[in-house]
Design an enzyme around this catalytic site. Sequence first.
Site, PDB file in Angstrom:
ATOM      1  N   HIS A  38      44.998  45.045  37.564  1.00 30.10           N
ATOM      2  CA  HIS A  38      46.346  45.348  37.814  1.00 30.10           C
ATOM      3  C   HIS A  38      46.498  45.744  39.167  1.00 30.10           C
ATOM      4  CE1 HIS A  38      45.356  49.680  37.809  1.00 30.10           C
ATOM      5  NE2 HIS A  38      44.611  49.451  36.565  1.00 30.10           N
ATOM      6  N   GLU A 112      41.991  48.561  29.014  1.00 29.66           N
ATOM      7  CA  GLU A 112      40.978  49.554  29.626  1.00 29.66           C
ATOM      8  C   GLU A 112      40.150  50.206  28.728  1.00 29.66           C
ATOM      9  OE1 GLU A 112      38.856  49.596  31.790  1.00 29.66           O
ATOM     10  OE2 GLU A 112      39.646  50.620  33.755  1.00 29.66           O
TER      11      GLU A 112
END
Length: 228
Positions: A38, A112
């Site tokens: 990201h 994550e």
Amino acid sequence: MRHLPRLLAATLVGAAVIAAPPAVAGGPAQITLTFVRHAQSEGNASGLIDTSTPGPPITELGRRQAADATNALAGNDYDGVYASTMIRTQQTAEPMAAALAEPVVVLPGLREIEAGQSEGRPEASATEYFAAPAQWLSGDRTARIPGSVDGDEFDARFDAAVQQIYDSGDVNAVAYSHAAAIMLWVTMNVDNPRPELLRAHPLPNTGRVVVTGSPARGWTLIDWDGAV
């Protein structure tokens, strides 16, 4: 988490948003899968670990990074766009999805790795977060991040996301995920791992890793953000 990939690496080695569709049995013999970290998030900018869901959005710099990454990669003609359940990956994926006229398919397994007891702490003091993943790469996947997952649990859920991408029938997909999740899953699963890259080339914001293969036949690393 501005410096987290480098800190993790040093410890380890020395556009619509839609729900994911049900998996369909079968799939192509081999696919190419591009993982993109990201863009800069507010968590990155703060220097504090934030692995919560949905987590912080991307910053204005992050929006520019997402646009730049789309300009650099959209010519690869991806046939599927995926992101984790975290806002920062979905926002990073939106320009690509718009450029390709594809939806962003959200897969929980791409999220994550949870920091557990290190959540909210400064990156520099997060040694407990990094210790267990170092053991995963040494072959002990039962090691658990305090208050979080062990290596088998992380690997299984990321595997599930990759399987869903494979079963979709896409043969050249891009998946927006997170630095630790991408670097660890790839290093743990490809047939030509390059663990030294975790230290020498930790993934920056919008950095990418490309693998080719299939869940049944295995995966081969073909690009680590230009270093391979």
